[in-house]
Each structure stands twice: as C-alpha cells, then as structure tokens.
Design an enzyme around this catalytic site. Structure first.
Site, PDB file in Angstrom:
ATOM      1  N   GLY A  50      97.362  50.434 114.160  1.00  0.00           N
ATOM      2  CA  GLY A  50      98.342  49.724 113.316  1.00  0.00           C
ATOM      3  C   GLY A  50      98.249  49.990 111.724  1.00  0.00           C
ATOM      4  O   GLY A  50      99.009  50.196 111.157  1.00  0.00           O
ATOM      5  N   TRP A  65      99.341  53.711 111.208  1.00  0.00           N
ATOM      6  CA  TRP A  65     100.799  53.665 111.511  1.00  0.00           C
ATOM      7  C   TRP A  65     101.357  53.753 109.835  1.00  0.00           C
ATOM      8  O   TRP A  65     102.462  54.200 109.661  1.00  0.00           O
ATOM      9  CB  TRP A  65     101.100  52.491 112.106  1.00  0.00           C
ATOM     10  CG  TRP A  65     102.887  52.355 112.449  1.00  0.00           C
ATOM     11  CD1 TRP A  65     103.532  53.207 113.124  1.00  0.00           C
ATOM     12  CD2 TRP A  65     103.634  51.754 111.345  1.00  0.00           C
ATOM     13  NE1 TRP A  65     105.098  52.887 112.793  1.00  0.00           N
ATOM     14  CE2 TRP A  65     105.020  51.721 111.768  1.00  0.00           C
ATOM     15  CE3 TRP A  65     103.322  50.929 110.302  1.00  0.00           C
ATOM     16  CZ2 TRP A  65     105.945  51.258 110.857  1.00  0.00           C
ATOM     17  CZ3 TRP A  65     104.403  49.958 109.657  1.00  0.00           C
ATOM     18  CH2 TRP A  65     105.814  50.412 110.022  1.00  0.00           C
ATOM     19  N   HIS A  66     100.635  52.986 109.319  1.00  0.00           N
ATOM     20  CA  HIS A  66     101.311  52.743 107.759  1.00  0.00           C
ATOM     21  C   HIS A  66     101.077  54.081 106.904  1.00  0.00           C
ATOM     22  O   HIS A  66     102.017  54.114 105.995  1.00  0.00           O
ATOM     23  CB  HIS A  66     100.337  51.629 106.893  1.00  0.00           C
ATOM     24  CG  HIS A  66     100.973  50.253 107.319  1.00  0.00           C
ATOM     25  ND1 HIS A  66     100.573  49.806 108.527  1.00  0.00           N
ATOM     26  CD2 HIS A  66     101.802  49.381 106.957  1.00  0.00           C
ATOM     27  CE1 HIS A  66     100.956  48.351 108.693  1.00  0.00           C
ATOM     28  NE2 HIS A  66     101.647  48.355 107.834  1.00  0.00           N
ATOM     29  N   GLY A  67     100.393  54.918 107.296  1.00  0.00           N
ATOM     30  CA  GLY A  67     100.247  56.129 106.472  1.00  0.00           C
ATOM     31  C   GLY A  67      99.234  56.977 107.155  1.00  0.00           C
ATOM     32  O   GLY A  67      98.114  56.884 107.699  1.00  0.00           O
ATOM     33  N   PHE A  77     106.122  54.746 104.808  1.00  0.00           N
ATOM     34  CA  PHE A  77     105.637  54.635 105.871  1.00  0.00           C
ATOM     35  C   PHE A  77     106.670  55.244 106.824  1.00  0.00           C
ATOM     36  O   PHE A  77     106.395  55.239 108.093  1.00  0.00           O
ATOM     37  CB  PHE A  77     105.252  53.269 106.372  1.00  0.00           C
ATOM     38  CG  PHE A  77     104.275  52.594 105.247  1.00  0.00           C
ATOM     39  CD1 PHE A  77     104.142  51.290 104.841  1.00  0.00           C
ATOM     40  CD2 PHE A  77     103.194  53.299 104.534  1.00  0.00           C
ATOM     41  CE1 PHE A  77     103.583  50.913 103.667  1.00  0.00           C
ATOM     42  CE2 PHE A  77     102.657  53.101 103.425  1.00  0.00           C
ATOM     43  CZ  PHE A  77     102.752  51.634 103.075  1.00  0.00           C
TER      44      PHE A  77
END
Lengths: 236, 467
Positions: B323, B326-328, B467
């Site tokens: 998770g 996923w942001h970067g 993102f």
C-alpha cells in the site's frame, strides 16, 4: 527598489525569467529597457503562473479590488493583525536574540562565529551548488530555452524595448564551472548585438548565504554596481 | 486539467447541459465518456492511448469471464489482473527497479525516462476490482451486470474506468459499487444540497487551505529546513499534515459532488482521520477507498486473520508495505507503508493483551499520539530520502536557540485552523455546542464560499496526482 528608482523587479521567488517576461508582455505600455538575468535560464516557464497572469477575470479582480491580493486576503489580514501579534507575545519570553542570523561566507569558508553546526549547513548548500554547476550541460534543453528566449527578445525589440543581459554574482567557486561558463558564452553567441553586464571584477569579495544568494550587505553593494552599469548600458 | 481551473468548470457545465437534454438521455454514458477523454487528454493527448489499452484489457477479460465464453475462467482472471499489474509496474516502477537492480546502464537510463501517466494507480486498481468482482460474483450476478452485447459492455466499462471526477486521483471505485448504478439519470434526481455541500467544502479545503499552506510548508526541503528554528519546523510538520489532508480530502469531496451532479454516488473517502484514537481507526478514516480495496483484494485473499497470529501479522505487513509502494516509486514510500504496518501490528498485539476502558483524557492523549506519529510519517512524502527525514527530526531537536519565524508560524496556524475546527465539529456534533453550530451550518457554507472567492492560494497540483 528605492535604490533603483523607475525599476520594477520581476525576478519573483521561485519563478523563471520567462515568467517575468510574461508579465512584461501583458503590459499595455512596453518598458524602455528590460534587464534579463542569465543565471537560471534553464528554469522553464510556470504554466500555472501564466494562467493566473493572463486570466482576464483574476487579473482584473486583483487590479481593482485589493481584497483579492495575497496580502489583503481576509485570512492573511486576520493572520497579520491578530494571530502574528499573539504568536509574537507567546514567543517573546523564549526567543533568543541571535546576532548575525544569516551565515556569511568568507574566503576559505570559515564563518564569523565558528560554530560547527552553521558551517555544516553552509558547506552543504555550497556543495549542492557546486555539484549542480559542475554537471555537463544538457545542450538540447538549453537550445530549446534559448530558442524561446530569442523569440521573446525579438518580440520585445520589435516593440522598441532595449534588452540587456546581466549575470548575478555567485560564490567564487561556481563562476568557473561548466554551467556558468556555458551560459556566459551562449548568451554572447546568441545575442551578439545585445549588451551584456558581466559579474563585478571583485567577485571573490562577494558573500552569499548559500552559494547563490547574496547576503543583505552584498545585495546593497551589487545594487550600486548594477545601477552604474545599467545607466551606461541604457545610454549606449 | 485542474479542478480549480476555468476550463474544468466549463467542461462540467457543458457536459451537464448535454447530459440532461431529454432527447439525448440514451447517450448519457457516451457524453460522459467523451468528456472524460477530453479531461484526461487535456495536457497530454498521447496518454489517452494507455487509458484505452487498460480499458480494453479489462473489457475483454471481464466480458469473457462474465459471459462464460470459456471454461478457463481462472486463467482469464489471472491474465486480467496480471495485465493491470504489469501496466502499473512498467509505467510506475520500472525506474525504481532499474535503479535498484540494474544500476547505471543504458537499460536503466531508458526505463527512468518512461513518463508516469497521471491516474494510472487509480484506474489500474479499478480494473483489478472489475476482473475480480466478475470472476468471484460475490456482490452481483454477472447476468445482471454484464450485457450480452460486447459493444454495450465495452461502453459501460470504458465509462467506469474513465469517469472523470475520480479518474486521476480517486476515490478508487469498486466495480460492484459503480456498475449497478449505470442507468439513465434525470435532472430532478440531483441532490442539490448534498452536491453543493461537497463541492463547496471540497474547493474550500483545496484552494483556501491546501493551496495557501503549500506556500509555507515548501521550506520542508533539504537542506533549507536545517536553517529553520525548532518551533517553525514543528509548525510546518503540523501544517503539512493539514495540507495533505485538505488537498486530498478536498479533491475527493469535489469528485463526490461532481459525480453526484451526474447521478452517481461515490463512497466517502475521508471521515475525519485526525481524531483517530488508533492506527486501525486511522485507516478506516483515511483514504478509505484504498484501505478497503487493499483489504478486499489483497489482505483477505492472502488469508487475512484466518491463518493464525503469525500469518496475520505477515499479511498485515505485506498489505501495508505494498500500500505504501502504491503511493510512489521510491523506497521511502515502502518505508512509510512498513511504518504503518508496524504500528498496526504493535497496536494489535497490545490491544489483545489489554481490554480496559479508556477515560476521555487518555482518549485525547491517544488522538494526539496517533496524529503525531502520522505527521512524522508524512515527512516521507515531502522528503523522499530517509536520511533527510532523520535530519529534519534532528533539526527539531537542535534548533531551539534560533529565532522563531513568527510570520511562518502565524500563517500556518491560521490556514490549519479550518482543518482543526472541521475535526472538532465532528467530535462535538452531538453535544449542545455542536447542535447550535449545526443550526447555523448555512452561514458556515456562506463564509467558505466567500473565502473561496477572495482567499484562494496560488493553484498547485493535487498532491495525490503524483501517485
């Protein structure tokens, strides 16, 4: 700008020379002279900024209704009139009076108070700039920027504006590195008919806070230099 | 195209005009698809190709599964999910993988130059949701959702993937929440009051709070923060927490409000996360669409908490680490995810041991603690290098002898106050004072509208666009 009467400083924090030129282009009456700083030609135009400047609605509102200007906006006004004094009072008893808040640089990189923690910050900032200035210049990006600049300069000159280039003084260790040498040569090559105000001959005595930004004292010294150079350039 | 641009407002108005013409009602979905493609292609038309490829993969795989065109349903589902993940991996993580594994060579040089298409993290996840929902049929029967006609199905799925209010920064919409809503909508069905509240609050949070705060938190940059005093550094930390909340929650609210104008209800994405008394509660209140997606499509398939204690903690860590990633495409985001995973794991362990009732003062301390930990973790979003985060924390500890930057502190406090008040209002809404405030809610919206017009900051991109 009281040391340079009839000058408007369009070198806005964090923006590029192209943003300053955008402002000039929106004016109904063109200025007589435009002085373009060459140090960060590689910084591109900010499209958001251009949208704001060229927006007829926002521009008209800000021009005619001061409440829309950043420092007069309601929350900013409340902040400056009520919150800032309150915060000031809260901190009054614990703010330490510190002399020489800005670190000066000296030849040999020794600092005026010798505190190790301040030396570390300045040295880090200078080393970052040395790395940036030492990199191989990306000529494709530079050519693109200079092409845009040429178009802008031609547009201004067609309106009767005299365009003069100048280089801001930076740390002595940077002026002989790749980026500085390239920009100087490129401007002279691409704009052979335009006057170019170079860095002062006593550049090694200029002090900066981080390698690229002059301290308050040095800013005043440079302003005097620039004023004389500008008068000479505009009279040619 | 930014939500706070005249071009976006123009697009919404023109789309609504065409959308609600009675004679064109059977083309409502087509209208929204066209508007969505215009929206997505506004700054870079070539990215539409990627969106169409992603939609195409999801259309074909979900259609084949949904209409039982083959017996190898599981294989097709795997192809669908893998294709989405491969797209995401290639465009988003190729650079990171190349830098980490391949180091400096011509392949890594090429991979680094691959642009990150805006919104890819969101629409690929929606594609995964579609394929899994159609395969498992946990929420709907395929014969009620998947039309027999491929053309009709393609239209619905392209609409689901590309619907512009949520296309580039969420909320992540699950197929089972959205597809059953596709039908002809009428102008009379619009819930104007709810739309108004969501849009006004959304724009207020985004352009008054977040866009102004960003002008003061930009000093959280290495090495410039090292010259700031401790009070300013602490205030900027607090300010950045408020900024990221206002930016993202604001965008989500605008997306919800705009979607509702066209008759589509998207789920809330934020529920006052900074009043959370635990990390578990925080993740039920922050970016709810992502946490519920990860729970449904990753944590539970991994086994959730059904495979024993040790496996539960492992599943938790994997889910949160992914998770975070996923942001970067940077290891700092994975560290951020692992940080939250560890917090959840430790919290789970100690909560099991102790079930005592907490008094209000302790509850308040817990809120403060969770907020502080979450705020420190946000530094990883602003300072991608972990070493710089440590330097920031060291500067807080060491710079008390510097003068406080009164202007900076005052401005951050004034622009963070709405976020604090927003959360306090939610906490006390059932109290007497809260009920009084509720009666004058209309005045509050009036004030917000006034400030949107007169107190907007310099526009900045939504933080979650990256993102």
């Amino acid at each position: 700008m009281d040391s340079l009467p009839n000058f408007y400083n369009l070198s806005l924090n964090g923006q590029s020379l192209f943003d300053g030129l955008t402002i000039v282009k929106t004016k109904e009456n063109a200025p007589k002279n435009v002085f373009i700083e060459i140090n960060v030609i590689d910084r591109g135009e900010d499209s958001n900024f251009r949208e704001i400047i060229s927006s007829p609605i926002l521009n008209t509102l800000k021009r005619n209704l001061h409440i829309f200007r950043t420092d007069k906006q309601p929350l900013a006004y409340v902040g400056s009139k009520f919150v800032a004094p309150f915060v000031n009072v809260c901190f009054k008893n614990i703010i330490y009076k510190v002399n020489n808040k800005i670190e000066y640089e000296f030849p040999g990189n020794r600092l005026d108070n010798g505190k190790k923690s301040r030396t570390t910050i300045f040295d880090k900032m200078l080393s970052i700039q040395i790395d940036r200035y030492s990199l191989d210049v990306d000529t494709s990006i530079m050519n693109k920027q200079f092409t845009i600049l040429k178009n802008q300069v031609e547009f201004l000159e067609s309106k009767g504006v005299k365009v003069i280039f100048f280089e801001m003084p930076v740390n002595n260790q940077l002026i002989h590195l790749n980026k500085a040498i390239y920009l100087r040569a490129k401007v002279r090559n691409d704009f052979p008919n335009n006057i170019f105000i170079g860095i002062p001959s006593n550049i090694e005595t200029y002090k900066t806070s981080d390698g690229v930004h002059l301290t308050n004292n040095e800013s005043n010294i440079y302003t005097s230099f620039f004023k004389k150079a500008a008068i000479t350039a505009t009279n040619k | 195209m930014l939500f706070n641009s005249f071009s976006f407002i123009g697009l919404v108005l023109v789309t609504m005009l065409v959308y609600y013409i009675p004679r064109l009602s059977k083309y409502q979905v087509h209208t929204l698809i066209i508007s969505s493609l215009i929206f997505y292609s506004w700054n870079n038309i070539s990215l539409v190709t990627l969106l169409l490829i992603s939609a195409g993969i999801n259309i074909l795989t979900s259609y084949v599964i949904g209409t039982r065109k083959t017996n190898n349903l599981k294989l097709i589902a795997w192809i669908g999910v893998s294709s989405n993940l491969l797209l995401l991996a290639f465009f988003k993580y190729a650079g990171l993988i190349s830098l980490t594994i391949l180091k400096d060579n011509s392949i890594s040089d090429f991979l680094i130059t691959i642009p990150l298409p805006i919104g890819i993290s969101f629409f690929t996840f929606q594609g995964i949701s579609l394929v899994v929902d159609v395969y498992k049929e946990n929420h709907f029967r395929n014969d009620t959702i998947i039309p027999k006609s491929l053309k009709e199905h393609a239209k619905n799925i392209l609409f689901f993937i590309s619907f512009f209010p949520q296309l580039v920064a969420g909320p992540i919409v699950k197929a089972h929440d959205f597809l059953p809503q596709i039908s002809i909508k009428t102008f009379n069905e619009i819930n104007w009051e709810k739309c108004f509240r969501e849009i006004v609050l959304g724009y207020f949070l985004k352009i008054v709070v977040a866009d102004n705060l960003k002008d003061f938190t930009f000093w959280i940059a290495y090495p410039y923060f090292q010259g700031q005093d401790s009070y300013s550094l602490l205030t900027m930390l607090f300010g950045f927490s408020c900024q990221i909340y206002a930016d993202f929650a604001g965008y989500s609210l605008i997306a919800l409000g705009i979607a509702r104008l066209f008759g589509y209800n998207l789920n809330d994405n934020f529920k006052f996360p900074y009043i959370s008394t635990s990390f578990k509660e925080f993740w039920k209140r922050w970016h709810i669409s992502l946490s519920s997606f990860l729970q449904e499509y990753l944590y539970i398939p991994l086994g959730g908490n059904r495979k024993g204690e040790a496996r539960t903690y492992i599943n938790l860590m994997i889910t949160m680490a992914l998770g975070g990633l996923w942001h970067g495409a940077a290891w700092s985001f994975a560290i951020w995810g692992i940080f939250h995973g560890l917090a959840l794991a430790i919290e789970r362990f100690f909560t099991k041991k102790s079930q005592t009732k907490i008094i209000p003062f302790v509850k308040f301390l817990k809120i403060l603690f969770v907020f502080l930990m979450v705020s420190v973790a946000w530094l990883l979003f602003k300072l991608p290098e972990f070493g710089h985060v440590i330097e920031y924390l060291k500067s807080i500890a060491q710079n008390f002898n510097k003068n406080a930057n009164i202007i900076l502190i005052s401005n951050i406090l004034i622009y963070s106050t709405p976020v604090a008040l927003h959360h306090l209002y939610y906490l006390y809404i059932t109290n007497f004072e809260g009920r009084i405030i509720k009666r004058f809610k209309f005045a509050l919206y009036g004030v917000m509208l006034f400030l949107i017009i007169t107190n907007s900051g310099i526009p900045g991109s939504f933080i979650y666009f990256q993102f």
